[in-house]
Design a protein around this motif. Structure first.
Motif, PDB file in Angstrom:
ATOM      1  N   LYS A 244       5.664  15.654 -67.894  1.00 43.95           N
ATOM      2  CA  LYS A 244       6.165  14.931 -69.082  1.00 43.95           C
ATOM      3  C   LYS A 244       7.574  14.400 -68.820  1.00 43.95           C
ATOM      4  N   LEU A 245       8.419  15.256 -68.235  1.00 43.18           N
ATOM      5  CA  LEU A 245       9.792  14.832 -67.912  1.00 43.18           C
ATOM      6  C   LEU A 245       9.775  13.669 -66.915  1.00 43.18           C
ATOM      7  N   LEU A 246       8.981  13.810 -65.862  1.00 43.40           N
ATOM      8  CA  LEU A 246       8.923  12.777 -64.818  1.00 43.40           C
ATOM      9  C   LEU A 246       8.472  11.441 -65.387  1.00 43.40           C
ATOM     10  N   THR A 247       7.468  11.464 -66.282  1.00 45.06           N
ATOM     11  CA  THR A 247       6.954  10.191 -66.805  1.00 45.06           C
ATOM     12  C   THR A 247       7.849   9.642 -67.923  1.00 45.06           C
ATOM     13  N   LYS A 248       8.624  10.521 -68.564  1.00 48.34           N
ATOM     14  CA  LYS A 248       9.497  10.045 -69.643  1.00 48.34           C
ATOM     15  C   LYS A 248      10.775   9.403 -69.081  1.00 48.34           C
ATOM     16  N   TYR A 249      11.268   9.937 -67.966  1.00 44.35           N
ATOM     17  CA  TYR A 249      12.526   9.436 -67.395  1.00 44.35           C
ATOM     18  C   TYR A 249      12.340   8.982 -65.939  1.00 44.35           C
TER      19      TYR A 249
END
Length: 366
Positions: A244-249
């Protein structure tokens, strides 16, 4: 007669969530260019609609799990319907797959092994890539175990090693030819080339070519930056919240390469790629099963910015080959890699005329 562009081009709206709209579209055409990525989430309904309704289909996926999954599910059906489903017809993986075939065709003798080195050069503005590609990489790496399971399910015929065995390189190594550090290329090129070589060997009794794919990184500074980003990536990609972090930022975690906006026009104008192929083999009359390789060849494929300029060129020319070089396509329909579908067509000539250029750099003497 042919309609001039703009005269009779209508707009059809369809939705990957609405099977009826996809079926209606597929029934009205001979060929669909499928650009819905990440394909692992959105690609299959389009393939299914095309196969069911007798339209051929080309995509620009670089996701081996999607590409090989479509082969498992739709190859027989596509053959029955006489349609061609050809995946990975963008920068992934036409330069690599057709580049290996080009190298093979230019070597006098039998090509048995080839390594490719990708270099992407950028102008003062740097390189930009859209985060759709980033998402595909995140979910692809997270799901590697399922790719292994899928391959077991398909039960591929083993491809024999002909000629001297190609040495496996370490993940990171220094290349004296480029005077740069290089790493194994993580994209779909290796898996696509392998599928093509398996097809050409089992169906057309051609000598299979061993292949390794690499990318040049530059000096030590680039290596350290990449190692740091890579470790962070591999750590996060294993967990749901990490993904989730990787795809959000994307911009933060890729050191500015991947953005939600994609590249600017200036970035695109300043970017180009070169893929260099070093091939080895056996001269005419030499038995590839005996002794050391005794001929070498170096070729290259050059082109404009990979994601937004070279990819559409590759896809459109593949489409034209499918529609116009029909006598040279495989005899029956099916789900194919680009090299398997297009090895006998004029695709390379078409690409050469459009700025994705194949050439021989050197032919050493025997």
């Amino acid at each position: 007669g042919k309609a001039a562009p703009g005269e009779e081009v209508g707009v059809l709206l369809c939705d990957v969530g609405d099977a009826g709209s996809l079926a209606a579209m597929a029934r009205q055409t001979r060929l669909v260019l499928n650009c819905v990525g990440p394909y692992r989430f959105f690609g299959e309904p389009v393939v299914e609609a095309c196969v069911e309704n007798g339209a051929s289909c080309i995509d620009i996926s670089g996701e081996p799990q999607f590409l090989e999954g479509m082969y498992l599910k739709y190859n027989e059906k596509a053959a029955e319907k006489g349609v061609y489903v050809v995946g990975s017809c963008g920068f992934d993986s036409i330069p690599a797959d057709m580049g290996v075939l080009y190298t093979r065709d230019k070597l006098k003798g039998t090509l048995t092994a080839v390594e490719s080195f990708l270099s992407v050069k950028s102008g003062p503005e740097g390189v930009g890539v859209h985060d759709g590609t980033w998402k595909s990489a995140v979910y692809g790496l997270a799901d590697e175990d399922n790719l292994k399971k899928l391959r077991k399910q398909i039960g591929y015929a083993p491809v024999p090693v002909v000629g001297a065995k190609l040495k496996k390189r370490g993940f990171l190594f220094y290349s004296p030819e480029f005077k740069e550090y290089c790493i194994t290329f993580m994209g779909s090129d290796g898996s696509v080339v392998k599928r093509t070589q398996r097809y050409l060997h089992t169906e057309l009794q051609q000598t299979p070519v061993q292949y390794g794919a690499y990318v040049t990184l530059g000096g030590l500074g680039s290596v350290i930056k990449l190692m740091f980003m890579g470790m962070l990536f591999l750590l996060l990609v294993k967990f749901n919240f990490g993904r989730k972090l990787l795809t959000k930022y994307p911009k933060f975690f890729s050191g500015g390469y991947f953005t939600k906006e994609g590249p600017t026009q200036k970035q695109m104008d300043g970017t180009s790629f070169t893929m260099t192929f070093f091939g080895e083999g056996y001269s005419e009359g030499q038995d590839p099963q005996k002794g050391k390789p005794n001929v070498k060849i170096c070729t290259e494929v050059k082109g404009p910015e990979p994601g937004y300029i070279a990819t559409p060129i590759a896809m459109v020319q593949a489409g034209l080959s499918l529609l116009e070089d029909t006598a040279s396509l495989p005899k029956r329909g099916g789900v194919y890699s680009p090299g398997a579908a297009f090895s006998k067509t004029k695709l390379i000539d078409r690409l050469n005329k459009r700025g994705v250029e194949f050439s021989v750099i050197s032919k050493p003497e025997v």
